[in-house]
Motif scaffolding. Structure first.
Motif, PDB file in Angstrom:
ATOM      1  N   ALA A  40      -5.434  37.542  17.441  1.00  0.00           N
ATOM      2  CA  ALA A  40      -5.951  36.829  18.606  1.00  0.00           C
ATOM      3  C   ALA A  40      -4.832  36.477  19.586  1.00  0.00           C
ATOM      4  O   ALA A  40      -5.001  36.584  20.812  1.00  0.00           O
ATOM      5  N   VAL A  41      -3.686  36.087  19.054  1.00  0.00           N
ATOM      6  CA  VAL A  41      -2.527  35.794  19.903  1.00  0.00           C
ATOM      7  C   VAL A  41      -2.079  37.059  20.630  1.00  0.00           C
ATOM      8  O   VAL A  41      -1.784  37.026  21.838  1.00  0.00           O
ATOM      9  N   LEU A  42      -2.030  38.177  19.920  1.00  0.00           N
ATOM     10  CA  LEU A  42      -1.662  39.443  20.554  1.00  0.00           C
ATOM     11  C   LEU A  42      -2.662  39.804  21.641  1.00  0.00           C
ATOM     12  O   LEU A  42      -2.279  40.254  22.730  1.00  0.00           O
ATOM     13  N   HIS A  43      -3.938  39.608  21.377  1.00  0.00           N
ATOM     14  CA  HIS A  43      -4.967  39.904  22.369  1.00  0.00           C
ATOM     15  C   HIS A  43      -4.753  39.065  23.634  1.00  0.00           C
ATOM     16  O   HIS A  43      -4.860  39.573  24.762  1.00  0.00           O
ATOM     17  N   GLN A  44      -4.445  37.786  23.458  1.00  0.00           N
ATOM     18  CA  GLN A  44      -4.169  36.925  24.611  1.00  0.00           C
ATOM     19  C   GLN A  44      -2.930  37.389  25.362  1.00  0.00           C
ATOM     20  O   GLN A  44      -2.904  37.386  26.601  1.00  0.00           O
ATOM     21  N   ALA A  45      -1.893  37.795  24.632  1.00  0.00           N
ATOM     22  CA  ALA A  45      -0.670  38.272  25.278  1.00  0.00           C
ATOM     23  C   ALA A  45      -0.934  39.557  26.063  1.00  0.00           C
ATOM     24  O   ALA A  45      -0.396  39.740  27.164  1.00  0.00           O
ATOM     25  N   ILE A  46      -1.771  40.425  25.518  1.00  0.00           N
ATOM     26  CA  ILE A  46      -2.118  41.661  26.222  1.00  0.00           C
ATOM     27  C   ILE A  46      -2.865  41.339  27.510  1.00  0.00           C
ATOM     28  O   ILE A  46      -2.598  41.922  28.573  1.00  0.00           O
ATOM     29  N   THR A  47      -3.792  40.392  27.432  1.00  0.00           N
ATOM     30  CA  THR A  47      -4.550  39.986  28.618  1.00  0.00           C
ATOM     31  C   THR A  47      -3.631  39.378  29.667  1.00  0.00           C
ATOM     32  O   THR A  47      -3.726  39.708  30.859  1.00  0.00           O
ATOM     33  N   LEU A  48      -2.720  38.514  29.243  1.00  0.00           N
ATOM     34  CA  LEU A  48      -1.766  37.908  30.177  1.00  0.00           C
ATOM     35  C   LEU A  48      -0.856  38.957  30.802  1.00  0.00           C
ATOM     36  O   LEU A  48      -0.561  38.903  32.000  1.00  0.00           O
ATOM     37  N   ARG A  49      -0.418  39.909  29.998  1.00  0.00           N
ATOM     38  CA  ARG A  49       0.449  40.977  30.526  1.00  0.00           C
ATOM     39  C   ARG A  49      -0.306  41.812  31.550  1.00  0.00           C
ATOM     40  O   ARG A  49       0.250  42.158  32.594  1.00  0.00           O
ATOM     41  N   ALA A  50      -1.575  42.114  31.282  1.00  0.00           N
ATOM     42  CA  ALA A  50      -2.378  42.882  32.234  1.00  0.00           C
ATOM     43  C   ALA A  50      -2.569  42.090  33.522  1.00  0.00           C
ATOM     44  O   ALA A  50      -2.487  42.659  34.627  1.00  0.00           O
ATOM     45  N   ASP A  51      -2.808  40.793  33.389  1.00  0.00           N
ATOM     46  CA  ASP A  51      -2.955  39.953  34.592  1.00  0.00           C
ATOM     47  C   ASP A  51      -1.660  39.920  35.392  1.00  0.00           C
ATOM     48  O   ASP A  51      -1.688  39.994  36.621  1.00  0.00           O
TER      49      ASP A  51
END
Length: 159
Positions: free
Chosen positions: A143-154
C-alpha cells in the motif's frame, strides 16, 4: 548511487546462492531425507510423500520471492521502482507468502491435532504467527508503494 549499486550487486549474488541452495534441497536433500525417515521409522512412512510435497511447494514459494526480488532490484537499478511494473512483482511476493502460510497453517493443524507433546505445535504456531505478521507487513508495504507510485505520477504530471 554507488552504494545502491554495490548493495544491489551483493544482494543479487546472495539471491543466486540462495536459489541454488534451495534447488539443491528441493531435488536432492529433502526427498532423500524423507525417504530415509520412512525407512528408519516405518510407522511414519505414510508422511514421506506429504512432507516431500509440502517442503517442495514451500521452497517454490521462497524461490518465487527470490525471483520477484531480483526483478524488483532490476527496477531499482533502472530507477523505475516507483512504477506500476513493481506492483506486479510485489503481488507475486505477497501471494507466495500467502500460499506458504496456508500450507504451514494446514501442517500446524495436522500436527496440533495429532501431537502428544505441545513442543512441536507451539513451534509451528510461532511460525504461523510470524508468517501472518510477514504477510500483513507486505500488504501494508504494498500500500505504501502504491501511494508512492501515485505521488510520483502526480509529480511527473506537474513537472
Amino acid at each position: 548511487m554507488r552504494k545502491t549499486y554495490l548493495a544491489v550487486t551483493a544482494l543479487r549474488i546472495l539471491l543466486v546462492v540462495a536459489f541454488a541452495l534451495l534447488l539443491l534441497f528441493q531435488v536432492m536433500s529433502l526427498p532423500g531425507q524423507f525417504a530415509h525417515m520412512a525407512a528408519e521409522s516405518p510407522q511414519l512412512a505414510y508422511l514421506q510423500w506429504p512432507l516431500t510435497v509440502f517442503s517442495i511447494v514451500e521452497l517454490l514459494c521462497v524461490q518465487a520471492v527470490i525471483v520477484s526480488t531480483w526483478k524488483l532490484l532490476t527496477l531499482v537499478k533502472h530507477d523505475r521502482i516507483f512504477s506500476r511494473a513493481s506492483l506486479a512483482w510485489v503481488d507475486v511476493i505477497v501471494w507466495a507468502v500467502v500460499a506458504a502460510w496456508i500450507l504451514l497453517f494446514g501442517v500446524f493443524l495436522f500436527v496440533g491435532f495429532n501431537a502428544d507433546d505441545p513442543g512441536m505445535p507451539l513451534l509451528l504456531f510461532l511460525f504461523v504467527v510470524a508468517g501472518a505478521v510477514l504477510g500483513l507487513l507486505l500488504v501494508v508495504l504494498r500500500a505504501v508503494l502504491h501511494q508512492a507510485i501515485t505521488l510520483r505520477a502526480d509529480m511527473d504530471e506537474v513537472i
